[in-house]
Design an enzyme around this catalytic site. Structure first.
Site, PDB file in Angstrom:
ATOM      1  N   LYS A  71       0.754  -1.094   0.018  1.00 45.74           N
ATOM      2  CA  LYS A  71      -0.129   0.290  -0.018  1.00 45.74           C
ATOM      3  C   LYS A  71       0.771   0.883   0.248  1.00 45.74           C
ATOM      4  CE  LYS A  71      -4.124  -1.289   1.904  1.00 45.74           C
ATOM      5  NZ  LYS A  71      -5.256  -0.962   3.379  1.00 45.74           N
ATOM      6  N   ASP A 108     -10.875   3.996   1.286  1.00 45.05           N
ATOM      7  CA  ASP A 108     -10.675   3.129   3.297  1.00 45.05           C
ATOM      8  C   ASP A 108     -11.563   4.529   3.609  1.00 45.05           C
ATOM      9  OD1 ASP A 108      -9.756   0.933   3.113  1.00 45.05           O
ATOM     10  OD2 ASP A 108      -7.331   1.489   3.486  1.00 45.05           O
TER      11      ASP A 108
END
Ligand code: ATR
Length: 287
Positions: A71, A108
Protein backbone atom coordinates in the site's frame (compact mmCIF):
# COMPACT_ATOMS: atom_id res chain seq x y z
CA UNK A 1 -19.23 -17.28 -13.99
CA UNK A 2 -18.75 -17.13 -17.73
CA UNK A 3 -15.49 -15.89 -19.22
CA UNK A 4 -15.75 -14.50 -22.74
CA UNK A 5 -13.44 -12.72 -25.13
CA UNK A 6 -14.58 -9.42 -23.66
CA UNK A 7 -14.35 -10.18 -19.94
CA UNK A 8 -13.23 -7.15 -17.93
CA UNK A 9 -10.48 -7.94 -15.45
CA UNK A 10 -9.49 -6.59 -12.07
CA UNK A 11 -7.82 -8.18 -9.07
CA UNK A 12 -5.93 -7.77 -5.85
CA UNK A 13 -2.15 -7.69 -5.47
CA UNK A 14 -0.70 -8.79 -2.15
CA UNK A 15 2.00 -11.02 -0.69
CA UNK A 16 0.49 -13.22 0.56
CA UNK A 17 -2.92 -12.70 -0.98
CA UNK A 18 -4.77 -15.96 -0.34
CA UNK A 19 -6.36 -14.62 2.87
CA UNK A 20 -8.01 -11.68 1.07
CA UNK A 21 -11.81 -11.36 1.08
CA UNK A 22 -11.78 -8.99 -1.88
CA UNK A 23 -12.31 -11.73 -4.52
CA UNK A 24 -15.47 -12.89 -2.67
CA UNK A 25 -16.66 -9.28 -2.43
CA UNK A 26 -16.09 -8.21 -6.02
CA UNK A 27 -17.19 -11.48 -7.61
CA UNK A 28 -20.45 -11.24 -5.63
CA UNK A 29 -21.13 -7.88 -7.27
CA UNK A 30 -20.08 -9.23 -10.69
CA UNK A 31 -22.60 -12.09 -10.37
CA UNK A 32 -25.28 -9.87 -8.85
CA UNK A 33 -25.21 -7.48 -11.80
CA UNK A 34 -24.55 -10.09 -14.49
CA UNK A 35 -21.34 -8.31 -15.52
CA UNK A 36 -18.93 -9.93 -17.96
CA UNK A 37 -16.04 -9.58 -15.56
CA UNK A 38 -13.69 -11.38 -13.19
CA UNK A 39 -11.73 -10.34 -10.12
CA UNK A 40 -8.70 -12.50 -9.38
CA UNK A 41 -6.05 -12.86 -6.66
CA UNK A 42 -2.62 -11.68 -7.87
CA UNK A 43 0.20 -12.91 -5.62
CA UNK A 44 2.97 -10.36 -6.26
CA UNK A 45 6.27 -10.21 -4.39
CA UNK A 46 7.22 -6.75 -3.09
CA UNK A 47 10.34 -6.61 -5.27
CA UNK A 48 8.20 -7.19 -8.36
CA UNK A 49 5.41 -4.74 -7.55
CA UNK A 50 6.53 -2.14 -10.11
CA UNK A 51 6.70 -4.69 -12.91
CA UNK A 52 3.34 -6.16 -11.97
CA UNK A 53 1.61 -2.77 -11.84
CA UNK A 54 3.14 -1.74 -15.17
CA UNK A 55 1.82 -4.98 -16.66
CA UNK A 56 -1.81 -4.18 -15.78
CA UNK A 57 -2.59 -2.07 -18.87
CA UNK A 58 -0.60 -4.43 -21.10
CA UNK A 59 -2.75 -7.35 -19.98
CA UNK A 60 -5.99 -5.43 -20.34
CA UNK A 61 -6.70 -5.11 -16.62
CA UNK A 62 -8.95 -2.22 -15.59
CA UNK A 63 -7.07 -1.93 -12.32
CA UNK A 64 -6.57 -3.64 -9.00
CA UNK A 65 -6.69 -3.38 -5.25
CA UNK A 66 -3.54 -3.49 -3.14
CA UNK A 67 -3.11 -5.15 0.20
CA UNK A 68 -0.12 -5.78 2.46
CA UNK A 69 2.71 -5.08 1.96
CA UNK A 70 2.14 -2.93 -1.15
CA UNK A 71 0.00 0.00 0.00
CA UNK A 72 2.85 2.46 0.59
CA UNK A 73 5.35 1.35 -2.03
CA UNK A 74 2.83 1.68 -4.85
CA UNK A 75 2.62 5.45 -4.26
CA UNK A 76 6.01 5.93 -5.91
CA UNK A 77 5.22 3.61 -8.83
CA UNK A 78 1.89 4.81 -10.24
CA UNK A 79 1.69 7.85 -12.55
CA UNK A 80 -0.73 9.87 -10.41
CA UNK A 81 -1.79 9.71 -6.79
CA UNK A 82 -4.99 11.41 -5.67
CA UNK A 83 -4.28 14.04 -2.98
CA UNK A 84 -6.12 12.11 -0.26
CA UNK A 85 -4.03 8.96 -0.75
CA UNK A 86 -0.92 11.10 -0.79
CA UNK A 87 -1.87 12.72 2.53
CA UNK A 88 -2.67 9.38 4.15
CA UNK A 89 0.52 7.85 2.77
CA UNK A 90 -1.14 4.72 1.44
CA UNK A 91 -3.21 3.62 -1.55
CA UNK A 92 -5.39 0.56 -1.91
CA UNK A 93 -6.88 1.04 -5.36
CA UNK A 94 -5.30 1.36 -8.81
CA UNK A 95 -7.28 2.56 -11.81
CA UNK A 96 -5.95 1.99 -15.33
CA UNK A 97 -6.88 5.18 -17.18
CA UNK A 98 -7.98 5.13 -20.84
CA UNK A 99 -4.49 6.27 -21.92
CA UNK A 100 -2.89 3.35 -20.04
CA UNK A 101 -1.53 5.40 -17.15
CA UNK A 102 -2.09 4.33 -13.55
CA UNK A 103 -3.90 6.33 -10.90
CA UNK A 104 -3.66 5.54 -7.20
CA UNK A 105 -6.52 6.12 -4.77
CA UNK A 106 -7.33 5.42 -1.15
CA UNK A 107 -10.88 4.19 -0.63
CA UNK A 108 -10.59 3.31 3.08
CA UNK A 109 -11.72 6.82 3.99
CA UNK A 110 -14.82 6.37 1.82
CA UNK A 111 -15.35 2.91 3.38
CA UNK A 112 -15.23 4.21 6.93
CA UNK A 113 -17.46 7.18 6.18
CA UNK A 114 -20.11 5.21 4.30
CA UNK A 115 -20.20 2.47 6.89
CA UNK A 116 -20.60 5.00 9.69
CA UNK A 117 -23.36 6.76 7.76
CA UNK A 118 -25.17 3.48 7.21
CA UNK A 119 -24.76 1.95 10.68
CA UNK A 120 -25.02 5.10 12.82
CA UNK A 121 -27.15 7.56 10.87
CA UNK A 122 -27.81 9.57 14.04
CA UNK A 123 -24.14 10.20 14.77
CA UNK A 124 -23.07 13.78 14.21
CA UNK A 125 -19.57 15.29 14.27
CA UNK A 126 -20.73 17.58 17.09
CA UNK A 127 -21.60 14.60 19.35
CA UNK A 128 -18.26 14.97 21.14
CA UNK A 129 -14.56 14.24 20.70
CA UNK A 130 -13.54 11.22 18.64
CA UNK A 131 -11.13 8.80 20.29
CA UNK A 132 -8.96 6.81 17.89
CA UNK A 133 -6.97 3.88 19.27
CA UNK A 134 -3.92 3.24 17.10
CA UNK A 135 -1.81 5.25 14.68
CA UNK A 136 -1.12 2.83 11.79
CA UNK A 137 -2.43 2.91 8.25
CA UNK A 138 -6.02 2.17 9.26
CA UNK A 139 -5.93 4.95 11.86
CA UNK A 140 -4.79 7.40 9.19
CA UNK A 141 -7.80 6.60 7.02
CA UNK A 142 -10.16 6.88 10.00
CA UNK A 143 -8.67 10.21 11.11
CA UNK A 144 -8.91 11.56 7.55
CA UNK A 145 -12.59 10.58 7.46
CA UNK A 146 -13.25 12.24 10.84
CA UNK A 147 -11.53 15.42 9.63
CA UNK A 148 -13.60 15.33 6.46
CA UNK A 149 -16.72 15.03 8.65
CA UNK A 150 -15.52 18.13 10.57
CA UNK A 151 -15.15 16.55 13.99
CA UNK A 152 -13.84 19.29 16.28
CA UNK A 153 -11.49 17.20 18.40
CA UNK A 154 -9.72 13.92 17.74
CA UNK A 155 -7.84 12.20 20.56
CA UNK A 156 -5.23 9.82 19.23
CA UNK A 157 -4.20 7.12 21.66
CA UNK A 158 -1.23 4.99 20.68
CA UNK A 159 1.33 2.74 22.35
CA UNK A 160 4.12 4.52 20.45
CA UNK A 161 3.49 8.27 20.90
CA UNK A 162 5.94 9.30 18.16
CA UNK A 163 3.80 7.52 15.61
CA UNK A 164 0.70 9.34 16.82
CA UNK A 165 2.55 12.65 16.56
CA UNK A 166 3.59 11.90 13.00
CA UNK A 167 -0.01 11.07 12.11
CA UNK A 168 -1.24 14.33 13.66
CA UNK A 169 1.42 16.33 11.80
CA UNK A 170 0.76 14.68 8.44
CA UNK A 171 -3.02 15.06 8.61
CA UNK A 172 -3.25 18.41 10.42
CA UNK A 173 -6.35 20.37 9.38
CA UNK A 174 -7.53 23.81 10.52
CA UNK A 175 -11.03 22.83 11.66
CA UNK A 176 -9.98 19.86 13.81
CA UNK A 177 -7.93 19.84 17.01
CA UNK A 178 -5.81 16.71 17.37
CA UNK A 179 -4.45 15.72 20.74
CA UNK A 180 -2.20 12.81 21.64
CA UNK A 181 -2.84 10.59 24.66
CA UNK A 182 -0.54 7.88 25.95
CA UNK A 183 -1.64 4.28 25.92
CA UNK A 184 -1.97 4.42 29.71
CA UNK A 185 -4.45 7.29 29.36
CA UNK A 186 -6.82 5.41 27.08
CA UNK A 187 -9.64 4.92 29.62
CA UNK A 188 -9.63 8.58 30.67
CA UNK A 189 -9.52 9.69 27.02
CA UNK A 190 -13.08 8.37 26.66
CA UNK A 191 -14.56 11.09 28.85
CA UNK A 192 -17.20 13.09 26.88
CA UNK A 193 -16.42 11.07 23.75
CA UNK A 194 -18.89 11.03 20.89
CA UNK A 195 -17.27 8.12 19.11
CA UNK A 196 -14.53 5.56 19.80
CA UNK A 197 -12.74 3.69 17.04
CA UNK A 198 -10.33 0.80 17.61
CA UNK A 199 -7.89 0.65 14.71
CA UNK A 200 -5.28 -1.46 16.51
CA UNK A 201 -4.87 -5.16 15.92
CA UNK A 202 -5.78 -5.85 19.56
CA UNK A 203 -8.81 -8.13 19.87
CA UNK A 204 -8.18 -9.74 16.49
CA UNK A 205 -8.06 -13.54 16.45
CA UNK A 206 -4.53 -14.58 17.41
CA UNK A 207 -3.65 -11.14 18.85
CA UNK A 208 -3.74 -10.01 22.49
CA UNK A 209 -7.00 -8.71 23.95
CA UNK A 210 -7.82 -5.02 24.00
CA UNK A 211 -8.07 -4.01 27.63
CA UNK A 212 -10.30 -0.98 27.82
CA UNK A 213 -12.59 0.29 30.54
CA UNK A 214 -15.61 1.98 28.97
CA UNK A 215 -17.04 3.30 32.23
CA UNK A 216 -15.97 6.89 31.54
CA UNK A 217 -17.49 7.07 28.07
CA UNK A 218 -21.03 8.43 27.72
CA UNK A 219 -23.48 5.65 26.74
CA UNK A 220 -24.38 7.76 23.71
CA UNK A 221 -20.89 7.26 22.27
CA UNK A 222 -20.76 5.12 19.12
CA UNK A 223 -18.19 2.30 19.41
CA UNK A 224 -16.50 1.10 16.23
CA UNK A 225 -14.05 -1.77 15.86
CA UNK A 226 -12.36 -2.17 12.52
CA UNK A 227 -11.31 -5.70 13.44
CA UNK A 228 -13.61 -8.16 11.64
CA UNK A 229 -12.19 -11.52 12.69
CA UNK A 230 -13.94 -12.14 14.99
CA UNK A 231 -16.85 -10.01 13.88
CA UNK A 232 -18.05 -9.58 17.46
CA UNK A 233 -14.93 -8.51 19.32
CA UNK A 234 -14.85 -8.37 23.11
CA UNK A 235 -14.87 -4.56 22.79
CA UNK A 236 -18.16 -4.63 20.87
CA UNK A 237 -19.77 -7.20 23.18
CA UNK A 238 -18.84 -5.10 26.21
CA UNK A 239 -19.96 -1.86 24.56
CA UNK A 240 -23.31 -3.29 23.52
CA UNK A 241 -23.93 -4.51 27.08
CA UNK A 242 -23.33 -0.96 28.27
CA UNK A 243 -25.91 0.39 25.85
CA UNK A 244 -23.60 1.80 23.15
CA UNK A 245 -24.39 1.66 19.48
CA UNK A 246 -21.73 -0.65 18.03
CA UNK A 247 -20.32 -1.02 14.52
CA UNK A 248 -18.23 -4.01 13.42
CA UNK A 249 -15.37 -3.96 10.94
CA UNK A 250 -16.97 -5.85 8.07
CA UNK A 251 -18.96 -2.90 6.73
CA UNK A 252 -15.87 -0.74 6.21
CA UNK A 253 -14.23 -3.58 4.30
CA UNK A 254 -17.27 -3.94 2.04
CA UNK A 255 -17.83 -0.23 1.42
CA UNK A 256 -14.16 0.44 0.60
CA UNK A 257 -14.53 -1.85 -2.40
CA UNK A 258 -17.27 0.22 -4.03
CA UNK A 259 -15.27 3.04 -5.71
CA UNK A 260 -12.83 0.63 -7.37
CA UNK A 261 -15.62 -1.64 -8.59
CA UNK A 262 -17.52 1.29 -10.05
CA UNK A 263 -14.42 2.54 -11.87
CA UNK A 264 -13.41 -0.87 -13.26
CA UNK A 265 -16.76 -2.36 -14.14
CA UNK A 266 -18.82 0.78 -14.73
CA UNK A 267 -21.67 -0.06 -12.34
CA UNK A 268 -22.58 1.49 -8.99
CA UNK A 269 -22.91 -1.14 -6.26
CA UNK A 270 -24.41 -1.34 -2.80
CA UNK A 271 -23.66 -3.16 0.42
CA UNK A 272 -26.66 -5.40 0.99
CA UNK A 273 -27.52 -7.96 3.66
CA UNK A 274 -26.92 -10.70 1.07
CA UNK A 275 -23.43 -9.38 0.35
CA UNK A 276 -22.61 -9.27 4.05
CA UNK A 277 -23.79 -12.86 4.44
CA UNK A 278 -21.78 -14.04 1.42
CA UNK A 279 -18.53 -12.45 2.63
CA UNK A 280 -19.21 -13.59 6.21
CA UNK A 281 -19.14 -17.23 5.12
CA UNK A 282 -15.57 -16.70 3.88
CA UNK A 283 -14.56 -15.46 7.35
CA UNK A 284 -15.73 -18.55 9.18
CA UNK A 285 -12.86 -20.52 10.62
CA UNK A 286 -10.28 -17.96 9.50
CA UNK A 287 -8.02 -15.72 11.49
P1 ATR B 1 -2.64 -1.01 10.15
O1 ATR B 1 -1.92 -0.47 8.96
O2 ATR B 1 -3.58 -2.13 9.82
O3 ATR B 1 -3.29 0.05 10.96
P2 ATR B 1 -0.24 -1.18 11.74
O4 ATR B 1 0.34 -0.07 10.97
O5 ATR B 1 0.61 -2.39 12.01
O6 ATR B 1 -1.53 -1.76 11.03
O7 ATR B 1 -0.82 -0.59 13.12
C1 ATR B 1 -1.19 -1.41 14.16
C2 ATR B 1 -1.64 -0.54 15.34
O8 ATR B 1 -1.94 -1.40 16.45
C3 ATR B 1 -0.57 0.43 15.82
O9 ATR B 1 -1.19 1.61 16.30
C4 ATR B 1 0.06 -0.34 16.97
O10 ATR B 1 0.70 0.47 17.92
P3 ATR B 1 2.24 0.96 17.73
O11 ATR B 1 2.18 2.14 16.79
O12 ATR B 1 2.68 1.33 19.09
O13 ATR B 1 2.96 -0.21 17.15
C5 ATR B 1 -1.15 -1.01 17.57
N1 ATR B 1 -0.78 -2.17 18.38
C6 ATR B 1 -0.39 -3.39 17.93
N2 ATR B 1 -0.13 -4.21 18.98
C7 ATR B 1 -0.36 -3.50 20.11
C8 ATR B 1 -0.28 -3.78 21.51
N3 ATR B 1 0.10 -4.99 21.95
N4 ATR B 1 -0.60 -2.79 22.38
C9 ATR B 1 -0.99 -1.56 21.94
N5 ATR B 1 -1.09 -1.24 20.62
C10 ATR B 1 -0.78 -2.17 19.72
Amino acid sequence: MRITGRTRLAGIMGWPVAHSRSPALHNFWIEEHGIDGAYVPLPVRPEQLAEALRALPLLGFRGCNLTLPHKQMALSIVDRVEPLAHRIGAMNTVIVMPDGTLEGRNTDVFGFRENLRERAPDWTPTAGPAVVLGAGGAARAVVAALIEARVEEIRIVNRTPARAERLADDLAAPATRMTIRTWGERDAALRDAGILINTTSLGMAGEPALKLDLSQSPPTAVVVDIVYVPLETALLVNARQRGHRVIDGLGMLLHQGRPGFEAWFGRPVQVTRELRAAVLTTLTGSR
